[in-house]
Write a protein that holds these residues in place. Sequence first.
Motif, PDB file in Angstrom:
ATOM      1  N   TYR A  21       0.843  -1.194   0.000  1.00 46.79           N
ATOM      2  CA  TYR A  21       0.000   0.000   0.000  1.00 46.79           C
ATOM      3  C   TYR A  21       0.882   1.248   0.000  1.00 46.79           C
ATOM      4  O   TYR A  21       0.651   2.178  -0.768  1.00 46.79           O
ATOM      5  N   ILE A  22       1.903   1.260   0.861  1.00 46.66           N
ATOM      6  CA  ILE A  22       2.792   2.425   0.944  1.00 46.66           C
ATOM      7  C   ILE A  22       3.462   2.685  -0.403  1.00 46.66           C
ATOM      8  O   ILE A  22       3.493   3.820  -0.878  1.00 46.66           O
ATOM      9  N   GLN A  23       3.968   1.635  -1.029  1.00 49.89           N
ATOM     10  CA  GLN A  23       4.629   1.813  -2.328  1.00 49.89           C
ATOM     11  C   GLN A  23       3.658   2.341  -3.373  1.00 49.89           C
ATOM     12  O   GLN A  23       4.005   3.218  -4.167  1.00 49.89           O
ATOM     13  N   GLY A  24       2.446   1.820  -3.365  1.00 53.18           N
ATOM     14  CA  GLY A  24       1.432   2.314  -4.290  1.00 53.18           C
ATOM     15  C   GLY A  24       1.096   3.765  -4.029  1.00 53.18           C
ATOM     16  O   GLY A  24       0.994   4.576  -4.952  1.00 53.18           O
ATOM     17  N   TRP A  25       0.933   4.113  -2.751  1.00 52.85           N
ATOM     18  CA  TRP A  25       0.593   5.491  -2.379  1.00 52.85           C
ATOM     19  C   TRP A  25       1.686   6.445  -2.846  1.00 52.85           C
ATOM     20  O   TRP A  25       1.395   7.496  -3.425  1.00 52.85           O
ATOM     21  N   GLN A  26       2.931   6.066  -2.611  1.00 50.40           N
ATOM     22  CA  GLN A  26       4.054   6.917  -3.025  1.00 50.40           C
ATOM     23  C   GLN A  26       4.063   7.116  -4.539  1.00 50.40           C
ATOM     24  O   GLN A  26       4.221   8.240  -5.018  1.00 50.40           O
ATOM     25  N   CYS A  27       3.878   6.032  -5.290  1.00 48.93           N
ATOM     26  CA  CYS A  27       3.886   6.139  -6.755  1.00 48.93           C
ATOM     27  C   CYS A  27       2.724   6.986  -7.253  1.00 48.93           C
ATOM     28  O   CYS A  27       2.890   7.807  -8.155  1.00 48.93           O
ATOM     29  N   THR A  41      -0.938  -5.547  -6.905  1.00 50.36           N
ATOM     30  CA  THR A  41      -1.674  -6.215  -5.836  1.00 50.36           C
ATOM     31  C   THR A  41      -2.828  -5.314  -5.427  1.00 50.36           C
ATOM     32  O   THR A  41      -2.840  -4.116  -5.754  1.00 50.36           O
ATOM     33  N   GLU A  42      -3.779  -5.871  -4.713  1.00 55.14           N
ATOM     34  CA  GLU A  42      -4.913  -5.075  -4.239  1.00 55.14           C
ATOM     35  C   GLU A  42      -4.428  -3.907  -3.380  1.00 55.14           C
ATOM     36  O   GLU A  42      -4.889  -2.781  -3.522  1.00 55.14           O
ATOM     37  N   ALA A  43      -3.490  -4.178  -2.483  1.00 63.30           N
ATOM     38  CA  ALA A  43      -2.972  -3.129  -1.598  1.00 63.30           C
ATOM     39  C   ALA A  43      -2.258  -2.042  -2.403  1.00 63.30           C
ATOM     40  O   ALA A  43      -2.446  -0.847  -2.146  1.00 63.30           O
ATOM     41  N   TYR A  44      -1.447  -2.442  -3.366  1.00 64.05           N
ATOM     42  CA  TYR A  44      -0.719  -1.473  -4.190  1.00 64.05           C
ATOM     43  C   TYR A  44      -1.699  -0.572  -4.946  1.00 64.05           C
ATOM     44  O   TYR A  44      -1.559   0.646  -4.962  1.00 64.05           O
ATOM     45  N   GLU A  45      -2.705  -1.191  -5.563  1.00 63.16           N
ATOM     46  CA  GLU A  45      -3.658  -0.407  -6.357  1.00 63.16           C
ATOM     47  C   GLU A  45      -4.480   0.540  -5.482  1.00 63.16           C
ATOM     48  O   GLU A  45      -4.736   1.679  -5.878  1.00 63.16           O
ATOM     49  N   ALA A  46      -4.852   0.089  -4.293  1.00 64.46           N
ATOM     50  CA  ALA A  46      -5.586   0.964  -3.373  1.00 64.46           C
ATOM     51  C   ALA A  46      -4.699   2.131  -2.954  1.00 64.46           C
ATOM     52  O   ALA A  46      -5.147   3.287  -2.917  1.00 64.46           O
ATOM     53  N   GLY A  47      -3.449   1.839  -2.655  1.00 64.61           N
ATOM     54  CA  GLY A  47      -2.504   2.895  -2.293  1.00 64.61           C
ATOM     55  C   GLY A  47      -2.285   3.868  -3.431  1.00 64.61           C
ATOM     56  O   GLY A  47      -2.230   5.083  -3.232  1.00 64.61           O
ATOM     57  N   PHE A  59      -5.502   4.834   5.354  1.00 67.81           N
ATOM     58  CA  PHE A  59      -4.293   4.184   5.881  1.00 67.81           C
ATOM     59  C   PHE A  59      -4.631   3.055   6.837  1.00 67.81           C
ATOM     60  O   PHE A  59      -4.079   1.965   6.751  1.00 67.81           O
ATOM     61  N   SER A  60      -5.534   3.326   7.764  1.00 67.03           N
ATOM     62  CA  SER A  60      -5.808   2.354   8.837  1.00 67.03           C
ATOM     63  C   SER A  60      -6.367   1.041   8.302  1.00 67.03           C
ATOM     64  O   SER A  60      -6.160  -0.003   8.900  1.00 67.03           O
ATOM     65  N   LYS A  61      -7.041   1.089   7.155  1.00 62.85           N
ATOM     66  CA  LYS A  61      -7.580  -0.147   6.554  1.00 62.85           C
ATOM     67  C   LYS A  61      -6.466  -1.102   6.155  1.00 62.85           C
ATOM     68  O   LYS A  61      -6.684  -2.304   6.039  1.00 62.85           O
ATOM     69  N   TRP A  62      -5.281  -0.572   5.914  1.00 63.06           N
ATOM     70  CA  TRP A  62      -4.169  -1.382   5.427  1.00 63.06           C
ATOM     71  C   TRP A  62      -3.104  -1.608   6.486  1.00 63.06           C
ATOM     72  O   TRP A  62      -2.051  -2.165   6.207  1.00 63.06           O
TER      73      TRP A  62
END
Length: 65
Positions: A21-27, A41-47, A59-62
């Motif tokens: 998630y963090i990596q996705g959010w940063q990108c 991944t689901e987490a990456y795409e959500a981020g 954030f808290s969901k992940w």
Amino acid sequence: MNQFYYDAVTKMEQLGVDDEYIQGWQCGFLQNPKREEQRLTEAYEAGYTDGEEKSTDNFSKWAKA
């Protein structure tokens, strides 16, 4: 880097948010292209989506409890 970005990443790390998630959010925040499809991944795409929107609401969901 701006303070909002730094504070958001620091908070995610403190909360134990999923690395994907963090990596996705940063990108997304930095408007980098997404990873190649087989590495998404689901987490990456959500981020990524939240990062594009500069949103810190999910954030808290992940976070890993």
